[in-house]
Design a protein around this motif. Structure first.
Motif, PDB file in Angstrom:
ATOM      1  N   TYR A  68      66.852 -11.197  19.185  1.00 11.77           N
ATOM      2  CA  TYR A  68      66.622 -11.458  17.759  1.00 11.77           C
ATOM      3  C   TYR A  68      67.929 -11.385  16.977  1.00 11.77           C
ATOM      4  O   TYR A  68      68.179 -12.201  16.096  1.00 11.77           O
ATOM      5  N   ALA A  69      68.766 -10.406  17.298  1.00 14.28           N
ATOM      6  CA  ALA A  69      70.051 -10.279  16.598  1.00 14.28           C
ATOM      7  C   ALA A  69      70.948 -11.473  16.891  1.00 14.28           C
ATOM      8  O   ALA A  69      71.569 -12.029  15.969  1.00 14.28           O
ATOM      9  N   SER A  70      71.003 -11.902  18.146  1.00 21.70           N
ATOM     10  CA  SER A  70      71.879 -13.034  18.471  1.00 21.70           C
ATOM     11  C   SER A  70      71.353 -14.344  17.889  1.00 21.70           C
ATOM     12  O   SER A  70      72.140 -15.180  17.436  1.00 21.70           O
ATOM     13  N   MET A  71      70.033 -14.524  17.860  1.00 21.93           N
ATOM     14  CA  MET A  71      69.509 -15.754  17.245  1.00 21.93           C
ATOM     15  C   MET A  71      69.766 -15.738  15.740  1.00 21.93           C
ATOM     16  O   MET A  71      70.072 -16.778  15.148  1.00 21.93           O
ATOM     17  N   GLY A  72      69.665 -14.573  15.123  1.00 20.68           N
ATOM     18  CA  GLY A  72      69.962 -14.473  13.695  1.00 20.68           C
ATOM     19  C   GLY A  72      71.418 -14.776  13.391  1.00 20.68           C
ATOM     20  O   GLY A  72      71.731 -15.483  12.427  1.00 20.68           O
ATOM     21  N   TYR A  73      72.310 -14.263  14.230  1.00 17.04           N
ATOM     22  CA  TYR A  73      73.732 -14.527  14.022  1.00 17.04           C
ATOM     23  C   TYR A  73      74.047 -16.000  14.275  1.00 17.04           C
ATOM     24  O   TYR A  73      74.859 -16.604  13.561  1.00 17.04           O
ATOM     25  N   ALA A  74      73.400 -16.601  15.263  1.00 18.04           N
ATOM     26  CA  ALA A  74      73.569 -18.039  15.516  1.00 18.04           C
ATOM     27  C   ALA A  74      73.133 -18.839  14.292  1.00 18.04           C
ATOM     28  O   ALA A  74      73.796 -19.810  13.901  1.00 18.04           O
ATOM     29  N   ALA A  75      72.041 -18.424  13.678  1.00 23.66           N
ATOM     30  CA  ALA A  75      71.545 -19.108  12.477  1.00 23.66           C
ATOM     31  C   ALA A  75      72.574 -19.035  11.358  1.00 23.66           C
ATOM     32  O   ALA A  75      72.860 -20.044  10.689  1.00 23.66           O
ATOM     33  N   TYR A  76      73.136 -17.863  11.159  1.00 24.00           N
ATOM     34  CA  TYR A  76      74.169 -17.701  10.130  1.00 24.00           C
ATOM     35  C   TYR A  76      75.376 -18.597  10.417  1.00 24.00           C
ATOM     36  O   TYR A  76      75.858 -19.299   9.537  1.00 24.00           O
ATOM     37  N   ARG A  77      75.856 -18.580  11.657  1.00 24.61           N
ATOM     38  CA  ARG A  77      77.039 -19.365  12.011  1.00 24.61           C
ATOM     39  C   ARG A  77      76.793 -20.858  11.821  1.00 24.61           C
ATOM     40  O   ARG A  77      77.628 -21.562  11.249  1.00 24.61           O
ATOM     41  N   ALA A  78      75.669 -21.350  12.329  1.00 17.96           N
ATOM     42  CA  ALA A  78      75.387 -22.784  12.240  1.00 17.96           C
ATOM     43  C   ALA A  78      75.216 -23.217  10.783  1.00 17.96           C
ATOM     44  O   ALA A  78      75.737 -24.257  10.365  1.00 17.96           O
ATOM     45  N   TRP A  79      74.476 -22.433  10.014  1.00 19.70           N
ATOM     46  CA  TRP A  79      74.242 -22.770   8.618  1.00 19.70           C
ATOM     47  C   TRP A  79      75.561 -22.792   7.837  1.00 19.70           C
ATOM     48  O   TRP A  79      75.856 -23.733   7.112  1.00 19.70           O
ATOM     49  N   THR A  80      76.353 -21.754   8.018  1.00 18.85           N
ATOM     50  CA  THR A  80      77.622 -21.646   7.299  1.00 18.85           C
ATOM     51  C   THR A  80      78.569 -22.782   7.690  1.00 18.85           C
ATOM     52  O   THR A  80      79.158 -23.425   6.814  1.00 18.85           O
ATOM     53  N   ALA A  81      78.698 -23.033   8.986  1.00 20.11           N
ATOM     54  CA  ALA A  81      79.574 -24.117   9.442  1.00 20.11           C
ATOM     55  C   ALA A  81      79.096 -25.465   8.905  1.00 20.11           C
ATOM     56  O   ALA A  81      79.906 -26.294   8.482  1.00 20.11           O
ATOM     57  N   GLY A  82      77.808 -25.668   8.897  1.00 18.39           N
ATOM     58  CA  GLY A  82      77.266 -26.934   8.401  1.00 18.39           C
ATOM     59  C   GLY A  82      77.443 -27.112   6.913  1.00 18.39           C
ATOM     60  O   GLY A  82      77.877 -28.167   6.441  1.00 18.39           O
ATOM     61  N   MET A  83      77.116 -26.079   6.153  1.00 19.53           N
ATOM     62  CA  MET A  83      77.186 -26.191   4.697  1.00 19.53           C
ATOM     63  C   MET A  83      78.631 -26.240   4.185  1.00 19.53           C
ATOM     64  O   MET A  83      78.888 -26.783   3.122  1.00 19.53           O
ATOM     65  N   GLU A  84      79.568 -25.701   4.954  1.00 18.34           N
ATOM     66  CA  GLU A  84      80.972 -25.740   4.546  1.00 18.34           C
ATOM     67  C   GLU A  84      81.697 -26.978   5.047  1.00 18.34           C
ATOM     68  O   GLU A  84      82.863 -27.182   4.733  1.00 18.34           O
ATOM     69  N   SER A  85      81.007 -27.796   5.832  1.00 19.58           N
ATOM     70  CA  SER A  85      81.631 -28.978   6.423  1.00 19.58           C
ATOM     71  C   SER A  85      81.653 -30.144   5.436  1.00 19.58           C
ATOM     72  O   SER A  85      80.767 -30.292   4.598  1.00 19.58           O
ATOM     73  N   PHE A  86      82.677 -30.953   5.578  1.00 17.61           N
ATOM     74  CA  PHE A  86      82.749 -32.193   4.798  1.00 17.61           C
ATOM     75  C   PHE A  86      82.084 -33.335   5.552  1.00 17.61           C
ATOM     76  O   PHE A  86      81.946 -34.434   5.029  1.00 17.61           O
ATOM     77  N   ASP A  87      81.658 -33.064   6.769  1.00 18.17           N
ATOM     78  CA  ASP A  87      80.989 -34.053   7.615  1.00 18.17           C
ATOM     79  C   ASP A  87      79.490 -34.048   7.274  1.00 18.17           C
ATOM     80  O   ASP A  87      78.785 -33.070   7.535  1.00 18.17           O
ATOM     81  N   VAL A  88      79.022 -35.140   6.706  1.00 20.64           N
ATOM     82  CA  VAL A  88      77.614 -35.243   6.280  1.00 20.64           C
ATOM     83  C   VAL A  88      76.667 -35.039   7.459  1.00 20.64           C
ATOM     84  O   VAL A  88      75.605 -34.429   7.314  1.00 20.64           O
ATOM     85  N   ARG A  89      77.060 -35.522   8.620  1.00 22.66           N
ATOM     86  CA  ARG A  89      76.220 -35.383   9.812  1.00 22.66           C
ATOM     87  C   ARG A  89      76.036 -33.899  10.162  1.00 22.66           C
ATOM     88  O   ARG A  89      74.932 -33.470  10.515  1.00 22.66           O
ATOM     89  N   LYS A  90      77.087 -33.106  10.078  1.00 22.49           N
ATOM     90  CA  LYS A  90      76.978 -31.677  10.379  1.00 22.49           C
ATOM     91  C   LYS A  90      76.103 -30.961   9.363  1.00 22.49           C
ATOM     92  O   LYS A  90      75.349 -30.062   9.717  1.00 22.49           O
ATOM     93  N   VAL A  91      76.178 -31.367   8.113  1.00 23.91           N
ATOM     94  CA  VAL A  91      75.310 -30.787   7.081  1.00 23.91           C
ATOM     95  C   VAL A  91      73.852 -31.082   7.432  1.00 23.91           C
ATOM     96  O   VAL A  91      73.000 -30.192   7.396  1.00 23.91           O
ATOM     97  N   GLN A  92      73.565 -32.339   7.796  1.00 21.74           N
ATOM     98  CA  GLN A  92      72.197 -32.727   8.164  1.00 21.74           C
ATOM     99  C   GLN A  92      71.717 -31.952   9.392  1.00 21.74           C
ATOM    100  O   GLN A  92      70.580 -31.487   9.436  1.00 21.74           O
ATOM    101  N   LEU A  93      72.584 -31.834  10.398  1.00 22.66           N
ATOM    102  CA  LEU A  93      72.202 -31.113  11.615  1.00 22.66           C
ATOM    103  C   LEU A  93      71.953 -29.637  11.341  1.00 22.66           C
ATOM    104  O   LEU A  93      71.033 -29.044  11.912  1.00 22.66           O
ATOM    105  N   ALA A  94      72.762 -29.039  10.471  1.00 26.58           N
ATOM    106  CA  ALA A  94      72.550 -27.627  10.122  1.00 26.58           C
ATOM    107  C   ALA A  94      71.198 -27.451   9.437  1.00 26.58           C
ATOM    108  O   ALA A  94      70.461 -26.503   9.736  1.00 26.58           O
ATOM    109  N   LYS A  95      70.859 -28.342   8.535  1.00 22.70           N
ATOM    110  CA  LYS A  95      69.563 -28.262   7.840  1.00 22.70           C
ATOM    111  C   LYS A  95      68.410 -28.531   8.794  1.00 22.70           C
ATOM    112  O   LYS A  95      67.387 -27.845   8.758  1.00 22.70           O
ATOM    113  N   GLN A  96      68.568 -29.545   9.645  1.00 22.94           N
ATOM    114  CA  GLN A  96      67.539 -29.849  10.639  1.00 22.94           C
ATOM    115  C   GLN A  96      67.338 -28.634  11.548  1.00 22.94           C
ATOM    116  O   GLN A  96      66.208 -28.248  11.848  1.00 22.94           O
TER     117      GLN A  96
END
Length: 193
Positions: A68-96
């Motif tokens: 549970y802790a590792s999945m939560g940390y993965a969620a944080y990392r993916a969301w943060t990387a996606g939302m901070e990206s200038f790549d629209v595709r990465k933003v979409q993938l993070a939200k998906q």
């Protein structure tokens, strides 16, 4: 292919802070574990025929806490990387991925009540097969946003694969029926109270 569905996705605040991302699945998992009456669940598990290689019940709590802790940390990392990206595709993938994450968390949380509380091994096995597939797809999606986030889900996928074996194995060895064993475990739990 799934898309971002806000109504089926945890609020973004859950993904934005590492502590919240880690604590939400931990707290929910702990809550479901205790609401399923662990003593009764352990008694039922002892009464059911188990497939070869099943671990002792005391291993499940620490393993699930780590997962549970590792999945939560993965969620944080993916969301943060996606939302901070200038790549629209990465933003979409993070939200998906956030939608897939929420769905897999829901499937994860209903397995224990299905299996132990309701004694529904068929439904629990279908649930865990779907959970494993969705989590594998989630690792693929989030791995494209943040490679570490994808890899953080690999131990979870491995454990889910093993848990699928256990779930289906217990169901099969007990003829997909826990009815009599469930009542015996409940009677024993009441005697000890």
């Amino acid at each position: 292919m799934t898309t971002y569905i806000p109504s089926l996705t945890l609020p973004s605040a859950v993904f934005e802070q590492p502590a919240v991302s880690v604590l939400v699945p931990l707290a929910l998992g702990l809550g479901v574990g205790y609401s399923t009456r662990p003593t009764q669940a352990q008694k039922l598990a002892r009464e059911l025929r188990q497939p070869p290689g099943h671990p002792p019940p005391q291993y499940f709590g620490p393993v699930w806490s780590f997962l549970y802790a590792s999945m939560g940390y993965a969620a944080y990392r993916a969301w943060t990387a996606g939302m901070e990206s200038f790549d629209v595709r990465k933003v979409q993938l993070a939200k998906q991925g956030a939608t897939l994450y929420t769905i897999q968390l829901g499937l994860n949380l209903i397995w224990m009540p299905l299996f132990f509380r309701l004694g529904r091994p068929v439904e629990a096995s279908v649930d865990i097969v779907a959970l494993t597939g969705i989590t594998a797809y989630l690792a693929y999606i989030w791995g494209q946003v943040d490679e570490v986030a994808g890899w953080l889900l690999v131990p979870y996928i491995g454990w889910l694969s093993f848990a699928t074996y256990l779930s289906v194995g217990v169901g099969h060895l007990n003829h997909w029926d826990f009815e009599g064993k469930e009542k015996d475990a409940a009677r024993e739990a009441k005697k000890e109270e």
